[in-house]
Write an enzyme that holds these catalytic residues in place. Structure first.
Site, PDB file in Angstrom:
ATOM      1  N   VAL D  15     -57.276  55.374  -6.574  1.00 33.97           N
ATOM      2  CA  VAL D  15     -58.688  55.172  -6.260  1.00 33.97           C
ATOM      3  C   VAL D  15     -59.107  56.182  -5.202  1.00 33.97           C
ATOM      4  O   VAL D  15     -58.377  56.433  -4.260  1.00 33.97           O
ATOM      5  CB  VAL D  15     -58.883  53.718  -5.763  1.00 33.97           C
ATOM      6  CG1 VAL D  15     -60.237  53.531  -5.137  1.00 33.97           C
ATOM      7  CG2 VAL D  15     -58.683  52.742  -6.909  1.00 33.97           C
ATOM      8  N   ASP D  16     -60.289  56.785  -5.377  1.00 35.33           N
ATOM      9  CA  ASP D  16     -60.735  57.790  -4.414  1.00 35.33           C
ATOM     10  C   ASP D  16     -61.647  57.168  -3.364  1.00 35.33           C
ATOM     11  O   ASP D  16     -61.788  55.956  -3.293  1.00 35.33           O
ATOM     12  CB  ASP D  16     -61.408  58.958  -5.141  1.00 35.33           C
ATOM     13  CG  ASP D  16     -62.644  58.521  -5.904  1.00 35.33           C
ATOM     14  OD1 ASP D  16     -63.286  57.523  -5.519  1.00 35.33           O
ATOM     15  OD2 ASP D  16     -62.986  59.194  -6.891  1.00 35.33           O
ATOM     16  N   ARG D  17     -62.276  57.997  -2.540  1.00 33.60           N
ATOM     17  CA  ARG D  17     -63.029  57.404  -1.437  1.00 33.60           C
ATOM     18  C   ARG D  17     -64.363  56.806  -1.863  1.00 33.60           C
ATOM     19  O   ARG D  17     -65.034  56.167  -1.074  1.00 33.60           O
ATOM     20  CB  ARG D  17     -63.165  58.377  -0.247  1.00 33.60           C
ATOM     21  CG  ARG D  17     -64.064  59.549  -0.457  1.00 33.60           C
ATOM     22  CD  ARG D  17     -64.296  60.276   0.890  1.00 33.60           C
ATOM     23  NE  ARG D  17     -65.443  61.146   0.783  1.00 33.60           N
ATOM     24  CZ  ARG D  17     -66.107  61.642   1.817  1.00 33.60           C
ATOM     25  NH1 ARG D  17     -65.743  61.360   3.039  1.00 33.60           N
ATOM     26  NH2 ARG D  17     -67.149  62.418   1.627  1.00 33.60           N
TER      27      ARG D  17
END
Lengths: 139, 139, 139, 139
Positions: D15-17
């Site tokens: 998961v990215d920011r």
């Protein structure tokens, strides 16, 4: 002005047991090239997000024409293909250092959204960067 | 109750050109095992974060004893090694399906922080899960 | 001569939902720094493998002291800590561009093996690079 | 028989920011679904490679319709779209557990090659698995 070339070294961990760059890893390279494209024009994607607009990838196409290998130095050319109301499409070409042959061709389309996920117009300062390129291309 | 075993299939992209799991990928497996450890005890790490406490990894040690290969089914045993005021240490052992030999041994220590990055005590409901395990082990 | 500094830009995909570089990704950075260390001394790891010796990571320790963030430019200093009969240990320090503070300290030990996985001596041409460094360090 | 559903848990590192699965990670999920597709039909991709035929991805298209988030349980439906002389195309649909909405649609085309990289016919035992599906679909 029309395009940016970003260079990456293929790491050991990017290569699968066929000895070639694993297909999913190219998205790292495209992402790197895209952020350098913006940086070369005096903008960072971080600053776009800080202004409240996120730009997730909504479409991608990739043609893997020939393999890249461990320790290759790759050059990724990125250019803007199209700017719409709420999205921008980028083109990518990957070549090995010192060679003309294109190893991978790809496109990704990024849509502008608010942090809540609603579509929003491409910010003017981003649009300006891209249309400047388009104008230059059309001559 | 003292430990959880989580199982993963080694994917093509996890394996490097030696034909073995790339050393960095084990952190994915440890993370998966750790979240399953919490889930098996009725808690999700997502809910810990929702309560305002984040738990970044602050220390890690890994011993790579023997290689895992493409398409291996791996079992990761995770247990709590130590619970301190603001941190928790986990132990991991990785085995191939049907074999006793440990391929990889590792530890990671996670510290509790506020979203602003200040150290904070291990939340009571998290501590309860771990000390229950410790009591069981000693008892 | 004693150390190499390699620089990487933190990509969007390297950062987790805490907004910081995910702990497992540092192994990519260490690997990159290590290969640049060899390249700076006129050798490539690819050529070591071509000579029949592979060098898997057999031990790793990492201390995550402070977080790195999206779009940070990181400098990774790598040096040789120890050269044994069949293994070499590297040290790493990660800093953000323009700052003195060390964000991450790590070590990895790589063992020399034949392609069949049997331990073998560190090749002389590799040892020469490292001991030259050790001699320089000892003065 | 026509399709396989494989399930994955979204890890923290996926998961990215933005808090959503990073677009490049879906290729891991597709790869996992594809190997389970073969396994469900009594074949492993490892055994295909052992017979001397490798099947690199040569084309991919992905439509990211809605985001997947940390700790989501995702189901990936994979089916064969087309079997040609030297290539096979797969379709993928990604859904969140308990929901009908498709989050991601994708296709990948894999070409059969010798280890030296020359195109070669889809092996009969692989073709048999796929055409059985096609026959079933056509009724």
């Amino acid at each position: 002005m029309q395009e940016t070339q970003a260079s990456v070294r293929v790491l050991y961990g990017d290569v699968d047991r066929m000895g070639v760059v694993h297909h999913g890893h190219y998205f790292r390279y495209f992402e790197f090239a895209r952020t350098e494209f913006l940086r070369n024009r005096g903008m960072t994607y971080a600053s776009v997000e800080d202004s409240g607009v996120i730009m997730p990838v909504v479409d991608a196409t990739v043609r893997y024409i020939a393999p890249a290998r461990y320790d290759d130095l790759l050059h990724i050319r990125v250019s803007v293909a199209e700017v719409k109301q709420v999205s921008v499409e980028f083109n990518y070409e990957v070549r090995r250092d010192g060679e003309d042959k294109v190893l991978v061709r790809a496109t990704t389309r990024l849509a502008c959204c608010t942090r809540e996920g609603r579509p929003t117009r491409v910010p003017d300062e981003v649009r300006a960067l891209f249309t400047r390129d388009e104008l230059a291309r059309r001559g």
